[in-house]
Design an enzyme around this catalytic site. Structure first.
Site, PDB file in Angstrom:
ATOM      1  CG  LEU A  24      14.580   2.855 -81.592  1.00 14.32           C
ATOM      2  CD1 LEU A  24      15.623   3.640 -82.770  1.00 14.32           C
ATOM      3  CD2 LEU A  24      14.512   1.400 -81.552  1.00 14.32           C
ATOM      4  CG  ASN A  68      19.658   3.034 -74.991  1.00 20.51           C
ATOM      5  OD1 ASN A  68      19.406   3.520 -76.028  1.00 20.51           O
ATOM      6  ND2 ASN A  68      20.465   3.258 -74.078  1.00 20.51           N
ATOM      7  CB  CYS A  69      19.396   1.032 -80.773  1.00 24.69           C
ATOM      8  SG  CYS A  69      17.835   0.132 -80.541  1.00 24.69           S
ATOM      9  CB  VAL A  70      20.080   5.908 -79.221  1.00 25.95           C
ATOM     10  CG1 VAL A  70      20.383   7.315 -79.839  1.00 25.95           C
ATOM     11  CG2 VAL A  70      18.652   5.441 -79.911  1.00 25.95           C
TER      12      VAL A  70
END
Lengths: 124, 346, 426
Positions: C209, C241-243
């Site tokens: 992530l 990237n998810c954060v």
């Protein structure tokens, strides 16, 4: 290498490693790492790994060297800055984060922490 | 009409120079000295209703001076308090900074002062009050008043100030949001081109200051070295004869320990206000290890312990002040033939 | 290497029976695109929705934002390593549906953040409120692990963007923008008197992530290397990237890298834009040493006079940023860094987790702890239940009237560390 963690998943999944289980908070893991740095261990992974803020995830895993040498000032600066950053974020509490996080979310936090440390240590 | 109280020192109040630095706080109606220029610059929007002044030495040496000054100011119910400007006068700067930050903290009234870059008051108070940048001497008074008066008016009206760079005050360390004219990447390219051309540029986030000092090489022959003790832990002779402040120390003390083999609770104490003093007062050697040094002296592990030790309080003391102290006493240490210093803190 | 971008302005998206670009409207056949996305067996369902500038719509939790592009001529295809072969891209002509974007959402983990508000206070802070967004919301089949789901959402976004991009393949663009980077030796001959400037682009690479891919390769496993600036415009770099919503570099940011655009704008006039050095932000400290050593070495190798360094993320990457800056400055190469800040809600705390005197020229994307008040909006696309979680910026943040008080860090792209926005702090 010594792996300091308060994440039970890390303890289970990386059981072949030298795990130092910390029964405490994210901050307790940072402080323990600082104590080890004071004793001449070097940090191997960044104490603030991951983009989750210290007031979001309750889990923390840090790898330090098993060998002890002269005080590593880079490690010392890093861990001191990390504790400072942690304390800064701790001033803002989030109602459903940190200690009050629901279990389903906790599992995700554990998983992220585990996956970050696993990918960091690939090849070791 | 906006009501202004002006704080100045004995010199600007026309009472005299250093010889009058010991006069206690006084208040007069209306403006005095530089207040005239401020009044003119307010253009009828504001008026100095009272001027409070105090001798710089008196202010810095008497803890209750600030309380008196605050009471005098509070009675006037001002909309804003202007202190100084103090230019590069160190004690005046500390007084202006103290009055401005205490008025703001205790009375909740906006405050404004002005100082030169190197005034120790800047580092001590820039996060606690607005300090406008001025020249280093009273020759810059006209310019300082022209810069301070409009800012004072806006503060009194409760308007938000712009950034430190735009308004001309010392960055407070408090980050302020804003929308820039250009996007970040374009600002980065502009900044880089200036940096490459050797032109002045202004960083948007000044890095915290690190003053790293390379340690000297080890003392080769400790057995014949003269060693001195220096502490920021506030150990002073009982009664604190030099009145070193329990926090934000403005000075240090130099004390003779010739013939003293051990510090006791009868003879020494700590002036430090930043830690629980019980253990230091019970055994001051815990902070200033005279007992161990005497043993080392006897055993021949060090040549001798210097006759004098230096002490200040490191509690909230400005880096600029600490530097100034050390600049002075380092020369004395060298003159005394000291080859090594043990610095203890708390 | 020379690339022409054909700019096709899009001012509206509509669902229709046939997918096509007509005038400045992008028409989408919902069923066709859904079927394409659902070819992935990891996915159980797919919903498509449209969010236009000014509408009372909130999209959350946003995973990625992608601009539709298509290769018209030249080697390779957009998103090499994913939607096309790994052939080197960055030359020829690429058509861009400017003003449109694919936004992906999916509840991959329970704590995901990322809000795009199309109107109101929140819209001021995210550049994506200005775009016509096709929102792709996908759910995985039961039992899918998070990393597999993340990949599926990532691919779904790229597929949708590629599908839309292809609609513009044969359109003659109204505006052509040309970008060209000569070889190192040509550059020296062409601009002997201009300062040689490079761009050190730091890629998020901490792990699950938190990943970025270059030609399909996980940046975590790559040494610091070089690419032509135009390669990024063809999707050589994509985000996994998810954060950290406010300071993550979405794929849209990589396609429209503002540092690259602004360096090109001065190229040949005030500076010689030599190229892009891409480096990573790994967790392992020895990796950081190696990667930053290589960044500095490549700056030296290219004979740069100056470099701009951009960052992605918070905490761990601050250390990489400072190491890069210190080491590059030590080579005699002048630097400007771009970052953002976590200075506390009152702005009084230390902004970065790491710092150094060498970093004396810093551009900031603002304080991510800044508190903002988001009004209640009529419609939420994505997962409304997460709004409550996101609303938990801190205690008491969800107001009785349904509005939200939260920190800026929940807004996608708000404090971008490539300098995409005008928001800043002093």
């Amino acid at each position: 290498m010594i792996i300091l963690t308060n994440n039970p998943d890390v303890e289970t999944k990386l059981k072949d490693q030298n795990i130092l289980r910390i029964d405490g908070t994210y901050r307790d893991v940072l402080v323990k790492a600082r104590d080890l740095v004071h004793q001449g261990h070097r940090l191997l992974t960044h104490p603030l790994m991951g983009s989750l803020k210290p007031n979001e995830t309750p889990y923390r895993t840090i790898a330090v060297s098993s060998e002890q040498g002269a005080l590593d000032t880079d490690s010392l600066m890093l861990i001191e800055n990390a504790i400072g950053t942690f304390d800064k974020f701790a001033q803002v509490t989030r109602p459903d984060r940190g200690v009050n996080t629901p279990e389903r979310m906790l599992a995700d936090f554990r998983m992220i922490d585990l996956s970050l440390i696993t990918s960091a240590l690939e090849g070791f | 009409m906006i009501k202004v109280v002006h704080y100045i020192n004995q010199f600007y109040a026309g009472k005299g120079g250093e010889e009058m630095a010991n006069i206690p706080p006084e208040k007069v109606k209306g403006f005095v000295g530089p207040g005239m220029a401020f009044n003119a610059a307010f253009g009828g929007e504001a008026e100095i209703v009272a001027t409070v002044f105090c001798g710089d030495s008196y202010f810095n040496e008497n803890k209750e001076a600030i309380d008196t000054v605050i009471d005098m100011i509070a009675e006037e119910k001002p909309d804003i308090v202007i202190c100084g400007p103090a230019f590069n006068a160190g004690r005046y700067g500390v007084a202006c900074g103290t009055v401005a930050s205490e008025v703001k903290a205790r009375l909740g009234i906006p405050t404004l002062t002005g100082m030169y870059d190197e005034n120790p008051g800047v580092d001590m108070f820039k996060s606690k009050t607005i300090i406008m940048k001025t020249k280093d001497s009273a020759a810059g008074m006209r310019k300082a008043v022209a810069a301070m008066a409009p800012v004072a008016l806006r503060m009194a009206k409760g308007e938000e100030l712009g950034s430190a760079a735009a308004e001309g005050y010392f960055p407070t360390g408090i980050r302020k949001d804003l929308f820039e004219e250009k996007r970040g990447s374009e600002r980065a390219v502009d900044m880089l081109l200036k940096k490459l051309a050797g032109e002045p540029f202004e960083t948007e986030y000044p890095m915290p200051q690190f003053d790293r000092v390379q340690p000297n090489p080890a003392v080769a022959d400790l057995a014949h070295a003269k060693v001195a003790l220096v502490t920021s832990g506030g150990i002073v002779p009982k009664g604190n004869p030099d009145h070193i402040e329990s926090s934000s120390a403005s000075h240090y003390g130099k004390y003779d320990i010739d013939g003293v083999t051990v510090l006791t609770d009868k003879t020494y104490e700590t002036a430090h206000g930043g830690y629980d003093p019980v253990y230091a007062n019970a055994d001051p050697n815990r902070v200033l290890p005279v007992d161990v040094m005497r043993e080392f002296e006897k055993e021949g592990r060090i040549g001798e312990l210097s006759h004098y030790y230096y002490a200040t309080v490191g509690n909230g003391t400005a880096v600029a002040s600490a530097k100034k102290f050390a600049d002075t006493f380092s020369k004395e240490l060298i003159a005394d033939g000291v080859q090594a210093v043990i610095l203890t803190s708390t | 290497m020379k690339l022409e971008l054909g700019i096709i302005k899009i001012t509206d998206i509509q669902f229709a029976a046939e997918s096509k670009v007509e005038g400045s409207t992008l028409y989408v056949n919902k069923d066709e695109l859904k079927a394409l996305i659902l070819e992935d067996e990891t996915l159980a369902s797919c919903e498509l929705d449209i969010a236009r500038p000014g509408e009372s719509v909130r999209i959350t939790p946003v995973k990625d934002v992608i601009e539709p592009r298509v290769k018209v001529s030249g080697e390779g295809g957009v998103f090499p390593g994913w939607m096309a072969k790994v052939k080197t891209v960055g030359s020829g002509r690429t058509n861009v549906l400017k003003g449109a974007a694919v936004v992906t959402t999916g509840k991959i983990v329970g704590f995901q953040e990322g809000i795009i508000d199309m109107c109101g206070e929140g819209a001021k802070y995210t550049p994506f409120s200005q775009l016509n967004n096709l929102v792709v919301c996908v759910e995985p089949v039961e039992g899918t692990l998070q990393h597999a789901y993340e990949k599926a959402v990532r691919i779904a976004g790229l597929k949708a963007a590629t599908y839309l991009g292809k609609l513009a393949k044969d359109i003659e663009a109204g505006e052509i923008r040309t970008y060209e980077t000569p070889s190192v030796s040509e550059g020296i001959k062409l601009y002997p008197d201009l300062p040689r400037v490079g761009y050190v682009l730091m890629l998020q690479s901490q792990g699950l992530l938190h990943d970025t891919y270059v030609y399909g390769v996980d940046a975590k496993q790559s040494l610091t290397t070089m690419i032509y600036p135009t390669e990024t415009m063809d999707g050589a770099i994509i985000s996994g990237n998810c954060v950290s919503a406010c300071d993550k570099n979405t794929t849209y940011h990589h396609l429209n890298n503002p540092v690259i655009e602004d360096l090109y704008a001065r190229h040949g006039k005030d500076l010689n834009f030599v190229g892009v050095i891409i480096t990573n932000e790994n967790v392992y400290l020895a990796d950081k040493e190696r990667s930053s050593d290589w960044s500095a070495k490549l700056c030296e190798f290219l004979g740069l006079d100056g470099a701009i360094i951009s960052q992605e993320g918070f905490g761990n990457p601050d250390t990489d940023l400072i190491m890069n800056c210190k080491k590059i400055e030590a080579k005699g190469v002048k630097t400007v860094i771009i970052t953002d800040e976590y200075a506390g809600q009152d702005g009084a705390s230390q902004s970065l987790a790491d710092a150094d005197v060498a970093a004396n020229a810093c551009v900031t994307g603002g304080n991510a702890n800044t508190v903002i008040h988001l009004p209640k909006l009529d419609k939420v696309i994505g997962h409304i239940e997460y709004v409550d979680k996101i609303a938990g910026g801190w205690s008491g943040s969800l107001q009785e009237d349904g509005s939200i008080i939260a920190e800026l860090q929940v807004i996608t792209g708000a404090t971008n560390e490539m300098g995409f926005n005008k928001f800043s702090a002093r």
